[in-house]
Enzyme design. Structure first.
Site, PDB file in Angstrom:
ATOM      1  N   LYS A   1      26.269  40.351  -0.962  1.00  0.00           N
ATOM      2  CA  LYS A   1      26.819  40.016   0.351  1.00  0.00           C
ATOM      3  C   LYS A   1      26.119  40.684   1.525  1.00  0.00           C
ATOM      4  CE  LYS A   1      31.717  39.974  -0.627  1.00  0.00           C
ATOM      5  NZ  LYS A   1      32.118  39.284  -1.548  1.00  0.00           N
TER       6      LYS A   1
ATOM      7  N   LEU B   1      30.169  37.078   8.160  1.00  0.00           N
ATOM      8  CA  LEU B   1      29.790  38.424   7.692  1.00  0.00           C
ATOM      9  C   LEU B   1      30.959  39.354   7.381  1.00  0.00           C
ATOM     10  CD1 LEU B   1      26.695  39.173   9.961  1.00  0.00           C
ATOM     11  CD2 LEU B   1      26.691  38.516   7.546  1.00  0.00           C
TER      12      LEU B   1
ATOM     13  N   CYS C   1      21.288  36.745  12.474  1.00  0.00           N
ATOM     14  CA  CYS C   1      22.459  37.193  13.231  1.00  0.00           C
ATOM     15  C   CYS C   1      22.177  37.211  14.732  1.00  0.00           C
ATOM     16  CB  CYS C   1      22.852  38.604  12.818  1.00  0.00           C
ATOM     17  SG  CYS C   1      22.907  38.857  11.064  1.00  0.00           S
TER      18      CYS C   1
ATOM     19  N   LYS D   1      14.700  37.476   5.745  1.00  0.00           N
ATOM     20  CA  LYS D   1      15.252  36.131   5.554  1.00  0.00           C
ATOM     21  C   LYS D   1      15.259  35.361   6.865  1.00  0.00           C
ATOM     22  CE  LYS D   1      19.168  33.719   3.520  1.00  0.00           C
ATOM     23  NZ  LYS D   1      20.394  33.919   2.729  1.00  0.00           N
TER      24      LYS D   1
ATOM     25  N   ILE E   1      15.485  29.127   3.164  1.00  0.00           N
ATOM     26  CA  ILE E   1      16.081  29.156   4.484  1.00  0.00           C
ATOM     27  C   ILE E   1      17.528  29.670   4.436  1.00  0.00           C
ATOM     28  CG2 ILE E   1      14.737  27.254   5.414  1.00  0.00           C
ATOM     29  CD1 ILE E   1      17.084  25.369   4.914  1.00  0.00           C
ATOM     30  N   ASN E   2      17.953  30.245   5.558  1.00  0.00           N
ATOM     31  CA  ASN E   2      19.364  30.518   5.753  1.00  0.00           C
ATOM     32  C   ASN E   2      20.039  29.176   6.086  1.00  0.00           C
ATOM     33  OD1 ASN E   2      21.842  31.865   6.335  1.00  0.00           O
ATOM     34  ND2 ASN E   2      20.656  33.689   6.853  1.00  0.00           N
TER      35      ASN E   2
ATOM     36  N   GLY F   1      23.774  23.664   0.718  1.00  0.00           N
ATOM     37  CA  GLY F   1      23.976  22.715  -0.377  1.00  0.00           C
ATOM     38  C   GLY F   1      22.845  21.703  -0.459  1.00  0.00           C
TER      39      GLY F   1
ATOM     40  N   THR G   1      25.067  27.770  -2.821  1.00  0.00           N
ATOM     41  CA  THR G   1      26.246  26.912  -2.919  1.00  0.00           C
ATOM     42  C   THR G   1      26.479  26.343  -4.319  1.00  0.00           C
ATOM     43  OG1 THR G   1      25.881  26.379  -0.599  1.00  0.00           O
ATOM     44  CG2 THR G   1      27.294  24.873  -1.809  1.00  0.00           C
TER      45      THR G   1
HETATM   46  C1  LIG Z   1      29.878  30.981   2.053  1.00  0.00           C
HETATM   47  C2  LIG Z   1      28.482  31.406   2.391  1.00  0.00           C
HETATM   48  C3  LIG Z   1      28.231  32.714   2.844  1.00  0.00           C
HETATM   49  C4  LIG Z   1      26.938  33.137   3.168  1.00  0.00           C
HETATM   50  N1  LIG Z   1      26.715  34.430   3.583  1.00  0.00           N
HETATM   51  C5  LIG Z   1      25.440  34.847   3.862  1.00  0.00           C
HETATM   52  C6  LIG Z   1      25.168  36.201   4.239  1.00  0.00           C
HETATM   53  O1  LIG Z   1      26.065  37.046   4.303  1.00  0.00           O
HETATM   54  N2  LIG Z   1      23.866  36.558   4.522  1.00  0.00           N
HETATM   55  C7  LIG Z   1      22.835  35.651   4.432  1.00  0.00           C
HETATM   56  O2  LIG Z   1      21.708  36.011   4.668  1.00  0.00           O
HETATM   57  N3  LIG Z   1      23.071  34.375   4.054  1.00  0.00           N
HETATM   58  C8  LIG Z   1      24.348  33.948   3.773  1.00  0.00           C
HETATM   59  N4  LIG Z   1      24.562  32.647   3.387  1.00  0.00           N
HETATM   60  C9  LIG Z   1      23.426  31.712   3.294  1.00  0.00           C
HETATM   61  C10 LIG Z   1      22.928  31.582   1.870  1.00  0.00           C
HETATM   62  O3  LIG Z   1      22.512  32.828   1.345  1.00  0.00           O
HETATM   63  C11 LIG Z   1      21.794  30.561   1.771  1.00  0.00           C
HETATM   64  O4  LIG Z   1      20.736  30.966   2.610  1.00  0.00           O
HETATM   65  C12 LIG Z   1      22.207  29.162   2.181  1.00  0.00           C
HETATM   66  O5  LIG Z   1      23.529  28.886   1.740  1.00  0.00           O
HETATM   67  C13 LIG Z   1      21.260  28.068   1.643  1.00  0.00           C
HETATM   68  O6  LIG Z   1      21.227  28.052   0.235  1.00  0.00           O
HETATM   69  P1  LIG Z   1      22.132  27.063  -0.668  1.00  0.00           P
HETATM   70  O7  LIG Z   1      21.994  25.691  -0.107  1.00  0.00           O
HETATM   71  O8  LIG Z   1      21.622  27.225  -2.051  1.00  0.00           O
HETATM   72  O9  LIG Z   1      23.531  27.554  -0.522  1.00  0.00           O
HETATM   73  C14 LIG Z   1      25.859  32.218   3.055  1.00  0.00           C
HETATM   74  C15 LIG Z   1      26.118  30.912   2.595  1.00  0.00           C
HETATM   75  C16 LIG Z   1      27.392  30.493   2.266  1.00  0.00           C
HETATM   76  C17 LIG Z   1      27.613  29.094   1.775  1.00  0.00           C
END
Ligand SMILES: Cc1cc2nc3c(=O)[nH]c(=O)nc-3n(C[C@H](O)[C@H](O)[C@H](O)COP(=O)(O)O)c2cc1C
Ligand SMILES: Cc1cc2nc3c(=O)[nH]c(=O)nc-3n(C[C@H](O)[C@H](O)[C@H](O)COP(=O)(O)OP(=O)(O)OC[C@H]3O[C@@H](n4cnc5c(N)ncnc54)[C@H](O)[C@@H]3O)c2cc1C
Ligand code: FES
Lengths: 299, 256
Positions: free
Chosen positions: A43, A71, A128, A163, A189-190, A215, A264
């Site tokens: 996290k 966060l 952020c 990131k 990517i974020n 997703g 996701t």
């Molecule tokens: C519920 C949730 C919480 C997330 N929290 C963070 C976080 O605290 N820090 C961060 O860098 N990315 C965070 N992300 C982004 C993910 O790490 C990731 O970059 C993004 O979801 C794309 O990947 P995915 O499509 O496989 O989920 C979060 C994503 C989701 C869905």
């Protein structure tokens, strides 16, 4: 066969988990042997404990979801004194995602995590908002991104992954700026900024109106960005965004990612990460690949 | 309590009016222990719009036949897709999830409405097996909106409250003549305004009370922090620390 290197960090395979989607790993240990993963990114951790945004914080959208968790986390001190001791002996790379709202906060968190023996790397989340610069994202401007990475570099001496946010005009410019500022690797990517409206209630689904899209729907954008960045920088790239099976992971590897993160998809199938590791092994066997590095960046 | 991912087989399907149905699912070998109030995350296949699992309470458990039953209200895409499943088909569950009801009390009241009646059946069954006969008040606008009734009768004393008086006493559950008695515990699940009214009554009368919340969920296992409720101790995950909460922790929730 699946071993890869990110700067000084050796991963037993390229499969890691994405921050914010896998808790501290413990939440998934009933379903899978988490030590089979290449790494776990925990996290987002900030200087102080944070409550995050009000509920509702999520909405499902076609082939994806929006989140506005904001966060929520226990803060770096509770992480070091409590969480760390619960997870430090898991036999994989535990990476802490570091977040903040000022350069000082990023540096404080990074400095404290630097002291933890079993945390070999941090992932600096520069998506952020910078409260001192009117809430503009650190990661949306090359100078601001370079500045935060440069300051963290001074206090952090292990593997520094940065990131990147996709919500920019040129992600390549940001990647080059953080490379020059001392990043050992970039991950991307974020989430992508999005919005959805409940037409019956005539209001947005999220309490914050807009939120982060993740997703399968973001995957083609993420693959494109990984490919562009991998061609533009000399540091290793970690790819993520919509990965939910071994073939998705392979797309990122071929586009130039040394490793990948799964986010996701963990919500849909809590055992998906280990299935991806097995799928990569199967692919290598089927194609006579002795070392996964043979296919990394072939596009 | 260890969580599992398991393919169950649908062995029975019942419709309760146009909007509700129950699926009885058989485990391939032997089911782990399940506490009343816990829930499952159901995988919904076959529609592009539904990616995430759907949280559904455990309505009944039969260890002898290795089955559990889900009672589902059709409200949208996912629940409609589930309603089209047939006997013999498989359904993948992540379960048992969350923190269930506190199984204590000698004179207990269970109050339910809508799909919120679902977890109360397994709870009544549990009390009956310990020799405690619960009072159960189910409410709805009309009798058609209280789909499942008979099974409750075998475990406790069933009372009905309808807004239009089409069955039982006319009025809301909190106006039912059996509601104001002195109970040592009240358990409630249903629409939020109903649960809040029940909780305020319990608080005013110093009665222990647990409510089961239904926030929107993504992971169901405490990893994403999407499902939080604003409790007196800060944001807590409904999927992990709940769905059942003692109202002592929910002062903020009760006020709003
Ligand atoms: C519920 C949730 C919480 C997330 N929290 C963070 C976080 O605290 N820090 C961060 O860098 N990315 C965070 N992300 C982004 C993910 O790490 C990731 O970059 C993004 O979801 C794309 O990947 P995915 O499509 O496989 O989920 C979060 C994503 C989701 C869905
Ligand atoms: C712990 C828990 C236990 C539950 N137990 C049951 C049960 O036993 N039986 C049952 O029928 N339902 C239960 N629900 C509610 C159920 O999860 C939702 O009705 C379902 O997810 C809706 O999916 P859908 O795809 O049909 O609706 P969607 O198409 O996603 O949405 C349709 C409408 O339903 C609303 N909705 C969506 N998800 C939820 C939710 N989680 N809670 C409340 N409203 C929602 C949406 O806001 C929208 O207005 C439970 C929810 C939780 C959190
Ligand atoms: S649904 Fe993910 S933490 Fe509750």
């Amino acid at each position: 066969m699946l071993e890869v290197k990110l700067h000084n960090l050796t991963l037993k395979n390229p499969v890691m988990t994405a921050s914010g989607t896998f808790g501290y790993g413990e939440e998934f240990s009933d379903f899978i042997d988490i030590s089979r993963l290449g790494g776990i990114v925990v996290k987002g951790t900030t200087g102080e404990r944070r409550q995050g945004n009000p509920y509702p914080r999520m909405a499902e959208t076609p082939s994806g979801m929006l989140n506005a968790v904001g966060l929520q986390n226990v803060g770096v001190d509770a992480f070091c004194s409590d969480v760390y001791h619960r997870i430090k002996d898991i036999d994989t790379n535990i990476i802490v995602n570091v977040s903040g709202s000022s350069i000082e906060e990023y540096c404080t968190v990074a400095e404290k995590i630097n002291e933890l023996e079993n945390i070999p790397a941090i992932e600096l989340n520069i998506s952020c908002p910078n409260v001192k610069k009117g809430g503009m994202g650190f990661g949306t401007n090359p100078d601001m991104a370079a500045q935060v990475v440069g300051e963290v570099r001074k206090v952090y001496d292990k593997t520094l992954i940065v990131k990147l946010t996709p919500n920019v005009t040129s992600i390549v410019d940001i990647a080059k700026a953080v490379e020059a500022a001392g990043a050992d690797s970039v991950s991307l990517i974020n989430t992508m900024l999005g919005m959805a409206i409940d037409v019956e209630k005539r209001r947005p689904y999220l309490s914050t109106i807009t939120g982060g899209l993740s997703g399968p729907c973001v995957k083609p954008v993420a693959v494109r960005m990984v490919w562009q960045v991998a061609h533009a920088v000399n540091i290793p790239v970690v790819g993520l965004g919509g990965i939910s099976c071994a073939n998705d992971a392979l797309e990122f590897l071929m586009a130039g990612a040394k490793a990948i993160e799964v986010g996701t998809a963990n919500f849909v199938d809590p055992a998906v990460t280990v299935k991806i590791v097995e799928g990569l092994e199967e692919y290598c066997n089927r194609h006579g690949i002795k070392d996964i590095n043979e296919i990394i960046g072939i596009i | 309590m260890k969580k599992h991912i398991t393919d169950f087989t649908i062995v029975d399907r019942k419709s309760y009016g146009p909007n509700y149905f129950a699926l009885t699912l058989q485990h391939p070998d032997s089911m782990p222990e399940i506490v009343p109030g816990q829930f499952v995350e159901v995988e919904v296949k076959g529609t592009r719009e539904v990616m995430l699992r759907r949280p559904i309470s455990i309505h009944d458990v039969d260890y002898k036949n290795n089955t559990l039953t889900l009672l589902v209200q059709i409200v949208g895409k996912g629940t409609r897709q589930l309603s089209e499943l047939k006997i013999g088909e498989k359904l993948n569950l992540v379960y048992p999830l969350g923190h269930g009801f506190t199984l204590e009390g000698e004179k207990v009241l269970l109050v339910g409405g809508g799909a919120g009646t679902a977890p109360l059946l397994y709870l009544s069954k549990h009390f009956a097996s310990k020799g405690v006969k619960p009072t159960i008040i189910l409410g709805g606008r009309t009798k058609e909106l209280i789909p499942v009734q008979e099974p409750f009768g075998q475990y406790g004393e069933l009372c009905i409250a309808t807004d239009d008086g089409s069955q039982g006493e006319k009025g809301m559950v909190t106006q039912h003549s059996r509601f104001a008695e002195k109970y040592d515990r009240i358990f409630t699940c249903g629409p939020t305004p109903m649960m809040k009214a029940v909780a305020r009554h319990a608080q005013a009368n110093g009665i222990e009370c647990e409510v089961s919340l239904e926030n929107m969920m993504a992971c169901g296992v405490g990893a994403c922090l999407c499902c939080v409720c604003d409790t007196d101790e800060g944001h807590k995950c409904v999927c992990k620390e709940g769905p059942v909460f003692n109202i002592k922790k929910l002062n903020k929730w009760m006020e709003n």
